[in-house]
Design a protein around this motif. Structure first.
Motif, short mmCIF file in Angstrom:
data_model
loop_
_atom_site.label_atom_id
_atom_site.label_comp_id
_atom_site.label_asym_id
_atom_site.label_seq_id
_atom_site.Cartn_x
_atom_site.Cartn_y
_atom_site.Cartn_z
N THR A 77 8.19 -4.16 5.19
CA THR A 77 8.88 -3.28 4.24
C THR A 77 8.58 -3.65 2.79
OG1 THR A 77 10.85 -4.69 4.31
CG2 THR A 77 10.78 -2.83 5.84
N ALA A 78 7.82 -4.72 2.56
CA ALA A 78 7.55 -5.21 1.21
C ALA A 78 6.05 -5.39 1.02
CB ALA A 78 8.28 -6.53 0.95
N ASP A 79 5.62 -5.39 -0.24
CA ASP A 79 4.20 -5.53 -0.55
C ASP A 79 3.80 -6.99 -0.66
OD1 ASP A 79 3.50 -2.81 -0.82
OD2 ASP A 79 4.35 -2.74 -2.84
N LEU A 80 2.58 -7.29 -0.23
CA LEU A 80 1.91 -8.52 -0.61
C LEU A 80 1.55 -8.42 -2.09
CD1 LEU A 80 -0.60 -8.85 2.36
CD2 LEU A 80 1.27 -10.44 1.88
N PRO A 81 1.35 -9.56 -2.75
CA PRO A 81 0.89 -9.48 -4.16
C PRO A 81 -0.38 -8.65 -4.31
CG PRO A 81 1.61 -11.70 -3.65
CD PRO A 81 1.64 -10.94 -2.35
N GLU A 82 -1.29 -8.77 -3.33
CA GLU A 82 -2.55 -8.02 -3.41
C GLU A 82 -2.35 -6.52 -3.26
OE1 GLU A 82 -3.30 -12.16 -1.92
OE2 GLU A 82 -1.91 -10.53 -1.40
#
Length: 308
Positions: free
Chosen positions: A244-249
């Motif tokens: 449900t969340a983004d990786l930094p990339e």
């Protein structure tokens, strides 16, 4: 009290390639753990440690990764055949299977082949989006443009991996990989083998696995998967865990990934409504790196599902 079984590394000849595995042993219910693209079995060591008191955990270097051999050609049936050879050689009886990313896709495929499997778990086993209709809520023209940006980034990354590592850059690359892994949790010691296990020497030069031939085959193979159709074909209990969340990339493509995750949830839940073997669980505040972010919680999630 029974003695603690010793963890043993094996190399298994499948007839088409060799597969490296790490087996915690014991008489607990067997569980195969599968890593993501560009990973290896050492990426799963911390997660495996949280499961070893409940399962005989067998972690696997997928073909073309880690210390496993190459397949003549990467395709899903050949990968599943290789894992069947692992199961037969180690005498595993109806193992549960859990995988992250690429390994999650393989776990879902396993669920279509093995109806007596007690449970398969896909931990964000989703390829990158490839079509505008997978980006729910985005204007089609904008979706196409965003997919073009993402495709260009993946192509640049693949091109960079498809060449040997200059000797003067190897130490810096190792350190960058370690930093990328430890930012999610764990110590440098936890991840050192995960970094070095994918290094191999070809004609006196250091390469990072997967090598170019496998790289070239992996991406279209993942892009070709029809995930809703795959889940619909599951013949054993299948848990689809979604980030449900983004990786930094992923942050430069946050709008795209938000739309893609919306599509994943909608289509997966539609399948689950038709196939009672499928359960879908978006995981709060978890990214594609969920097995590193909170391995204890992921271990509990996997063990609870496959031992119900």
């Amino acid at each position: 009290m029974s003695p603690t079984p010793a963890t043993v590394d094996h190399t298994i000849d499948t007839g088409h390639t060799t597969i490296a595995v790490r087996d915690t042993g014991g008489d607990q219910p067997p569980l195969m753990l599968l890593h993501g693209a560009g990973g290896n079995l050492a990426w799963l060591s911390v997660l495996a440690g949280h499961l070893a008191d409940r399962h005989r955990v067998v972690t696997v270097d997928l073909p073309g990764h880690g210390h496993s051999g190459e397949l003549p050609a990467w395709d899903w049936d050949a990968v599943l055949d290789s894992l069947d050879a692992v199961v037969d050689t180690l005498g595993l009886t109806d193992p549960a299977v859990a995988g992250s990313s690429l390994g999650g896709m393989v776990a879902a495929l396993w669920a279509t082949r093995h109806p007596t499997c007690p449970g398969a778990v896909s931990l964000d086993g989703t390829p990158a989006p490839t079509r505008p209709e997978q980006l729910t809520g985005l204007d089609p023209a904008h979706a196409t443009a965003e997919l073009g940006r993402l495709h260009a980034a993946f192509t640049a990354m693949t091109d960079a991996m498809a060449r040997p590592v200059p000797p003067d850059q190897l130490a810096a690359i190792r350190q960058a990989q370690l930093a990328g892994l430890t930012r999610h949790g764990g110590t440098e010691a936890d991840w050192t083998e995960a970094v070095t296990r994918n290094e191999t020497t070809v004609a006196g030069e250091t390469w990072l696995r997967p090598l170019p031939a496998t790289l070239a085959a992996l991406r279209p193979a993942m892009d070709s998967l029809d995930l809703p159709g795959l889940y619909r074909a599951a013949r054993c209990p299948l848990l689809v865990v979604l980030a449900t969340a983004d990786l930094p990339e992923q942050l430069p493509y946050a709008e795209l990934y938000t739309a893609y995750r919306r599509w994943q949830v909608e289509t997966s839940r539609a399948v689950a409504a038709d196939n009672p073997l499928v359960r879908v669980q978006p995981l709060d505040v978890a990214s594609h790196a969920m097995i590193a972010e909170d391995p204890a919680a992921i271990a509990d999630l996997v063990a609870d599902f496959v031992t119900r």
